[in-house]
Enzyme design. Structure first.
Site, PDB file in Angstrom:
ATOM      1  N   LYS A   1       0.822  -1.221   0.000  1.00 20.63           N
ATOM      2  CA  LYS A   1       0.000   0.000   0.000  1.00 20.63           C
ATOM      3  C   LYS A   1       0.851   1.265   0.000  1.00 20.63           C
ATOM      4  O   LYS A   1       0.688   2.160   0.830  1.00 20.63           O
ATOM      5  CB  LYS A   1      -0.953   0.005   1.188  1.00 20.63           C
ATOM      6  CG  LYS A   1      -1.974  -1.129   1.125  1.00 20.63           C
ATOM      7  CD  LYS A   1      -3.062  -1.002   2.153  1.00 20.63           C
ATOM      8  CE  LYS A   1      -4.063  -2.141   2.089  1.00 20.63           C
ATOM      9  NZ  LYS A   1      -3.514  -3.470   2.407  1.00 20.63           N
TER      10      LYS A   1
HETATM   11  O1  OMP Z   1      -5.075  -4.137  -0.233  1.00 18.70           O
HETATM   12  C1  OMP Z   1      -5.537  -5.057   0.437  1.00 18.70           C
HETATM   13  O2  OMP Z   1      -5.224  -6.217   0.215  1.00 18.70           O
HETATM   14  C2  OMP Z   1      -6.587  -4.749   1.418  1.00 18.70           C
HETATM   15  C3  OMP Z   1      -7.430  -3.706   1.116  1.00 18.70           C
HETATM   16  C4  OMP Z   1      -8.609  -3.532   1.846  1.00 18.70           C
HETATM   17  O3  OMP Z   1      -9.436  -2.686   1.539  1.00 18.70           O
HETATM   18  N1  OMP Z   1      -8.840  -4.356   2.898  1.00 18.70           N
HETATM   19  C5  OMP Z   1      -7.975  -5.358   3.267  1.00 18.70           C
HETATM   20  O4  OMP Z   1      -8.290  -6.108   4.211  1.00 18.70           O
HETATM   21  N2  OMP Z   1      -6.805  -5.526   2.567  1.00 18.70           N
HETATM   22  C6  OMP Z   1      -5.795  -6.524   3.008  1.00 18.70           C
HETATM   23  O5  OMP Z   1      -6.330  -7.818   2.809  1.00 18.70           O
HETATM   24  C7  OMP Z   1      -5.993  -8.676   3.898  1.00 18.70           C
HETATM   25  C8  OMP Z   1      -7.278  -9.140   4.556  1.00 18.70           C
HETATM   26  O6  OMP Z   1      -7.024 -10.181   5.446  1.00 18.70           O
HETATM   27  P1  OMP Z   1      -8.193 -11.114   6.022  1.00 18.70           P
HETATM   28  O7  OMP Z   1      -9.190 -10.203   6.632  1.00 18.70           O
HETATM   29  O8  OMP Z   1      -7.481 -11.981   7.001  1.00 18.70           O
HETATM   30  O9  OMP Z   1      -8.748 -11.906   4.846  1.00 18.70           O
HETATM   31  C9  OMP Z   1      -5.078  -7.886   4.808  1.00 18.70           C
HETATM   32  O10 OMP Z   1      -3.745  -8.165   4.459  1.00 18.70           O
HETATM   33  C10 OMP Z   1      -5.412  -6.446   4.495  1.00 18.70           C
HETATM   34  O11 OMP Z   1      -4.288  -5.603   4.674  1.00 18.70           O
END
Ligand code: OMP
Length: 277
Positions: free
Chosen positions: A96
């Protein structure tokens, strides 16, 4: 040089529309019976690579969980990236990044220049210093067949206040990001190399994604509460471009490699049902 969009299109056709995150939270290390140190991190990452790198289209290591162990953690990130790519997975590094243009150029060379030790297929980027400030990243990605996924409508509830604010011309901030990325992907076939991040948790926000012509990364599934069925509401007629992304929902099944693979099969089947509509 094949573009990232072309490579992603092929990977999804061969392996299915799925991105799995490597997010070694301290709680997950404990759940897997691993110490919260570089050795635990290394064993966690190797297990995910062994279980999933030969079958998942895109793997998304979350850089923060490696960086928290300093240089040795970043070293493990480097070797994890290498191992993933050797097994044919596309690596989307979740960092990011976003800054003034001259600094973005340095971030671009860190992740998108093939001669760098942290070279990956694509990165996540924040457009909130202005989409134009990311131009050096877009340029280097285009030169070397890389991709950039730009945050548009994030999965966390706090994002809406900034992203859904109205600009002078009446569009939301997020819609201006969507429109600028759509311009970059214009005419690309079979898919542009510049993606957007749109959380699966956000519901029907009325944003127009119809002209993006690039991948739509959808995090927020599983641990954050969204289900595959929610993708229909969020993405409507743009479902065919969605790349669903899961981290904890899959990782919670570890450390057994067969159980990790079964979790992937389950979420992929759920997503295929919806995306085939
Ligand atoms: O860019 C991302 O991947 C991201 C964007 C977003 O809006 N929300 C989000 O959760 N993420 C990333 O996606 C992953 C979500 O993880 P889980 O919630 O465990 O599936 C994390 O690494 C967050 O940093």
């Amino acid at each position: 040089m094949e573009s990232f969009g072309t490579r992603l299109h092929r990977a999804v056709a061969e392996r299915g529309p799925l991105c799995v995150g490597i997010d070694p939270h301290p709680g997950l290390l404990a759940r897997w019976g691993l110490p919260d140190d570089v050795d635990g991190l290394d064993r966690f990452a190797r297990t995910v690579v062994g279980a999933l790198a030969d079958r998942v289209a895109v793997v998304k290591p979350q850089s923060a969980f490696f960086e928290r162990f300093g240089a040795r953690g970043v070293g493990i990130l480097e070797s994890t990236i290498r191992q993933l790519r050797d097994c044919g997975a596309l690596v989307l590094l979740d960092v990011k990044r976003g800054d003034i243009g001259s600094t973005v150029a340095a971030y671009a060379s860190a992740y998108l220049d093939p001669s760098g030790p942290l070279h990956v297929d694509a990165v996540t980027a924040s457009p909130y210093l202005g989409v134009g400030s990311l131009a050096p990243m877009f340029e280097l990605a285009a030169t070397h067949g890389g991709g950039v996924f730009v945050l548009a409508l994030t999965s966390n509830p706090e994002g809406a206040a900034v992203q859904r604010a109205r600009t002078a011309d009446g569009r939301t901030v997020a819609q201006t990001v969507i429109d600028e990325i759509s311009q970059l992907n214009r005419g690309a076939e079979p898919l542009g190399s510049f993606g957007l991040v749109v959380g699966a948790t956000i519901g029907d926000t009325g944003h127009d994604l119809s002209k993006v012509n690039g991948p739509l990364l959808a995090p927020g599934l599983g641990a954050q509460g969204a289900t595959a069925a929610d993708l229909r509401t969020v993405f409507g007629s743009s479902l065919s471009s969605v790349l669903p992304s899961y981290s904890r929902e899959v990782l919670n099944a570890g450390p057994d490699e067969a159980a990790l693979r079964a979790a992937v099969d389950r979420v992929l089947a759920d997503c295929r049902d919806v995306l085939a509509d």
